[in-house]
Write a protein that holds these residues in place. Structure first.
Motif, mmCIF file in Angstrom:
data_model
loop_
_atom_site.group_PDB
_atom_site.id
_atom_site.type_symbol
_atom_site.label_atom_id
_atom_site.label_comp_id
_atom_site.label_asym_id
_atom_site.label_seq_id
_atom_site.Cartn_x
_atom_site.Cartn_y
_atom_site.Cartn_z
ATOM 1 N N ILE A 165 1.214 -1.046 -0.039
ATOM 2 C CA ILE A 165 0.409 -0.476 -0.066
ATOM 3 C C ILE A 165 1.374 1.636 0.234
ATOM 4 C CG2 ILE A 165 -1.896 1.217 0.754
ATOM 5 C CD1 ILE A 165 -2.796 -0.513 -0.287
ATOM 6 N N VAL A 166 0.348 2.471 -1.000
ATOM 7 C CA VAL A 166 1.347 3.239 -0.614
ATOM 8 C C VAL A 166 0.565 4.892 -0.597
ATOM 9 C CG1 VAL A 166 2.229 4.556 -2.945
ATOM 10 C CG2 VAL A 166 2.319 2.302 -2.793
ATOM 11 N N GLU A 167 1.097 5.922 -0.347
ATOM 12 C CA GLU A 167 0.514 7.011 0.203
ATOM 13 C C GLU A 167 1.042 8.344 -0.691
ATOM 14 O OE1 GLU A 167 0.305 8.048 4.203
ATOM 15 O OE2 GLU A 167 -1.422 6.946 4.754
ATOM 16 N N ILE A 168 0.453 8.327 -1.282
ATOM 17 C CA ILE A 168 1.065 10.060 -2.348
ATOM 18 C C ILE A 168 -0.041 10.564 -1.727
ATOM 19 C CG2 ILE A 168 0.783 10.656 -4.816
ATOM 20 C CD1 ILE A 168 0.960 8.146 -5.931
ATOM 21 N N GLU A 169 1.182 12.351 -1.478
ATOM 22 C CA GLU A 169 0.881 13.699 -0.611
ATOM 23 C C GLU A 169 0.914 14.426 -2.392
ATOM 24 O OE1 GLU A 169 1.575 16.420 3.149
ATOM 25 O OE2 GLU A 169 1.982 14.551 3.294
ATOM 26 N N THR A 170 -0.008 15.018 -2.585
ATOM 27 C CA THR A 170 -0.153 16.300 -3.578
ATOM 28 C C THR A 170 0.456 17.091 -2.858
ATOM 29 O OG1 THR A 170 -3.053 16.897 -3.137
ATOM 30 C CG2 THR A 170 -1.384 14.957 -4.933
ATOM 31 N N GLY A 171 0.493 18.095 -3.702
ATOM 32 C CA GLY A 171 0.913 19.380 -3.505
ATOM 33 C C GLY A 171 0.288 20.072 -2.482
ATOM 34 N N ASP A 172 -1.217 20.313 -3.020
ATOM 35 C CA ASP A 172 -2.144 20.618 -2.254
ATOM 36 C C ASP A 172 -1.947 20.319 -1.036
ATOM 37 O OD1 ASP A 172 -3.302 18.966 -2.812
ATOM 38 O OD2 ASP A 172 -4.732 19.973 -4.290
ATOM 39 N N GLY A 173 -1.616 19.429 -0.262
ATOM 40 C CA GLY A 173 -1.208 18.370 0.742
ATOM 41 C C GLY A 173 -2.367 17.256 0.435
ATOM 42 N N ARG A 174 -3.706 16.800 -0.431
ATOM 43 C CA ARG A 174 -4.190 16.212 0.103
ATOM 44 C C ARG A 174 -3.668 15.179 -0.537
ATOM 45 N NH1 ARG A 174 -8.488 16.983 -5.207
ATOM 46 N NH2 ARG A 174 -6.565 18.018 -6.412
ATOM 47 N N THR A 175 -3.671 14.003 0.637
ATOM 48 C CA THR A 175 -3.446 12.034 0.163
ATOM 49 C C THR A 175 -4.267 11.228 -0.761
ATOM 50 O OG1 THR A 175 -2.214 12.803 2.682
ATOM 51 C CG2 THR A 175 -2.776 10.467 1.482
ATOM 52 N N ARG A 176 -3.583 10.700 -1.618
ATOM 53 C CA ARG A 176 -3.991 9.757 -2.450
ATOM 54 C C ARG A 176 -3.398 8.403 -1.900
ATOM 55 N NH1 ARG A 176 -5.499 11.834 -7.500
ATOM 56 N NH2 ARG A 176 -6.840 14.166 -6.593
ATOM 57 N N HIS A 177 -4.238 6.893 -2.329
ATOM 58 C CA HIS A 177 -3.871 6.049 -1.451
ATOM 59 C C HIS A 177 -4.251 5.339 -2.511
ATOM 60 C CE1 HIS A 177 -5.591 7.560 1.923
ATOM 61 N NE2 HIS A 177 -4.254 6.699 2.537
ATOM 62 N N GLY A 178 -2.806 4.192 -2.871
ATOM 63 C CA GLY A 178 -2.479 3.512 -4.066
ATOM 64 C C GLY A 178 -2.281 2.004 -4.344
#
Length: 469
Positions: free
Chosen positions: A28-41
């Motif tokens: 499992i992966v967490e991706i944090e975008t430049g605007d602070g949102r977190t996506r999961h993959g």
């Protein structure tokens, strides 16, 4: 837990990241975008220098400056008995405004295969209340029995009817049986369909014994690949840890397979038949084979996957591969639907391979098998005669042939047609079957034991039929 800012490429639902150490497959992966949102993959492919990650919430907003964290574990479903009555999204997050889930434990969503030696043979009846299924294509506990439908046909109505009516007879009689639960996994459905599902569940009270997973059409396609696994993990927990008899309804498997094709295209894989991945058979088997019973455990997992056949073509890869893996199929027919038959279940191509072991004395009724065989034979003969009538006209047929033509019409309007709100017991279903068989002369009932004819044949029905002639 390492963090990287080395995204090299974004392709559809996939993100490619350079790494300096091995990363586990399915991690499992967490991706944090430049605007602070977190996506999961989830890691889809792992090589020595890079990994491919499928992002569940879509890749919008992810760029080279986004940071990627590998969590060192595979995706898990929080499971508890308190999930009953809850509505979750396709990733397992609550949608119903209720409290957060406090799990008893967290289970890997991939699940372990049931050891074939430990499997118990499915042979106990599940009553759906639908005559065309209970009487002609009986569902048994631990079976996987798909519904083959087409675009625009009322398969969702049939699924809802089964979800709210399905019971195990011992529970119905107040015996010492396991409790019954329904897991409903929806993939790629519209908001309108979702509203219909929820209104029906709430109106009928079926939600109290159900867990609903909803992945909508505007949700990311990648999420569809985990929705059925979350549903089945929940089902296995309730069945094998809490002794429930669990019925899992998955709709629509065609949307699931389209998501597989989309991911395969993004990975630039060599496509298989009609553009679907070559491993689709294996992937579907990892879902369907999670149905079953385990020796020494009270509970069971029974599956009804629903799929819409593109172009009503049952040789399409999705129904074709599904038919190889599962134990039969229920056909929803376009012609019967246009005649107003509800549900429009076409029994002739339908099949339940485990039916013979789940019916009979002590399970349904001793005459069930003979009644089913005779109804099937008589209806098939009536169907053949319909083709003949189109050529020579009804006047050219004998009195016997006309009897079978009338039988076919009555079979559809009285036995198959029952509406979506009628719940028939197996006794009711077999009673209607005998009403229909009693319109034929006893000597034509060559698939029924003579003792059953003496006990159940209805002379008044036969007399009415002769009077009508």
């Amino acid at each position: 837990m390492k963090e990287y800012q080395t995204i090299t490429e974004i392709s559809g639902p996939l993100v490619f990241v350079e790494t300096d150490e091995p990363i586990g497959y399915d991690e499992i992966v967490e991706i944090e975008t430049g605007d602070g949102r977190t996506r999961h993959g989830q890691v889809l492919e792992s090589a020595s220098e890079y990994v491919a990650i499928q992002v569940f919430e879509g890749t919008e907003g992810i760029d080279r400056d986004s940071s990627v964290r590998f969590l060192g574990e595979t995706m898990k479903m929080p499971v508890t008995e308190d999930l009953l009555g809850r509505v979750l999204d396709g990733s397992g997050n609550p949608l119903d405004g209720g409290p957060d889930i406090v799990p008893d434990e967290r289970r890997d969503i991939v699940g372990a295969a049931i050891n074939p030696y430990s499997r118990e043979y499915p042979e106990e009846f599940i009553q759906t209340g639908v005559s065309a299924i209970d009487g002609m294509n009986t569902l048994v506990r631990g079976q996987k029995l798909p519904i083959f439908s087409g675009s625009g046909l009322p398969h969702n109505e049939l699924a809802l009817q089964i979800a709210r009516q399905a019971t195990v007879p011992e529970e119905e009689e107040g015996g010492e049986g396991s409790e019954f639960a329904v897991i409903f996994g929806a993939m790629g459905i519209t908001q309108e369909e979702a509203n219909e599902f929820m209104q029906d569940f709430e109106r009928t009270g079926a939600l109290e014994r159900s867990v609903v997973f909803m992945n909508l059409a505007d949700d990311p396609a990648v999420e569809r690949t985990i929705t059925p696994r979350l549903a089945l993990t929940t089902a296995e927990y309730l069945a094998f840890d809490k002794d429930y008899h669990v019925l899992v309804i998955l709709t629509d498997m065609t949307n699931y397979c389209e998501a597989l094709r989309e991911i395969g295209a993004a990975r630039e894989e060599v496509p298989g038949r009609r553009g679907y991945p070559g491993y689709m058979y294996t992937d579907l088997a990892t879902l369907y084979e999670r149905a079953g019973r385990i020796e020494g455990r009270e509970g069971s997992v029974t599956q009804i996957p629903i799929l819409t056949m593109p172009g009503d073509d049952d040789t399409h890869p999705i129904p074709d591969l599904t038919g190889y893996i599962t134990e039969g199929q229920i056909y929803v027919d376009r012609d019967l639907n246009s005649q107003g038959i509800q549900p429009p279940t076409y029994v002739l191509p339908s099949l339940s391979r485990l039916m013979d072991d789940g019916i009979g004395e002590g399970l349904t009724r001793e005459d069930h098998g003979d009644v089913s065989d005779q109804l099937y034979a008589a209806y098939a003969e009536g169907e053949d005669l319909r083709d003949l009538v189109n050529i020579v006209g009804r006047e050219a047929l004998s009195e016997r042939d006309n009897r079978f033509l009338d039988f076919a019409d009555r079979f559809e309007t009285e036995f198959v047609n029952q509406g979506y709100n009628t719940n028939r017991s197996i006794e009711d279903t077999l009673g209607i079957g005998w009403d229909l068989l009693s319109t034929l002369p006893p000597e034509e009932l060559n698939r029924v034991d003579e003792d059953y004819i003496e006990e159940y044949y209805r002379e008044d029905e036969a007399a009415e039929e002769v009077a009508a002639d």
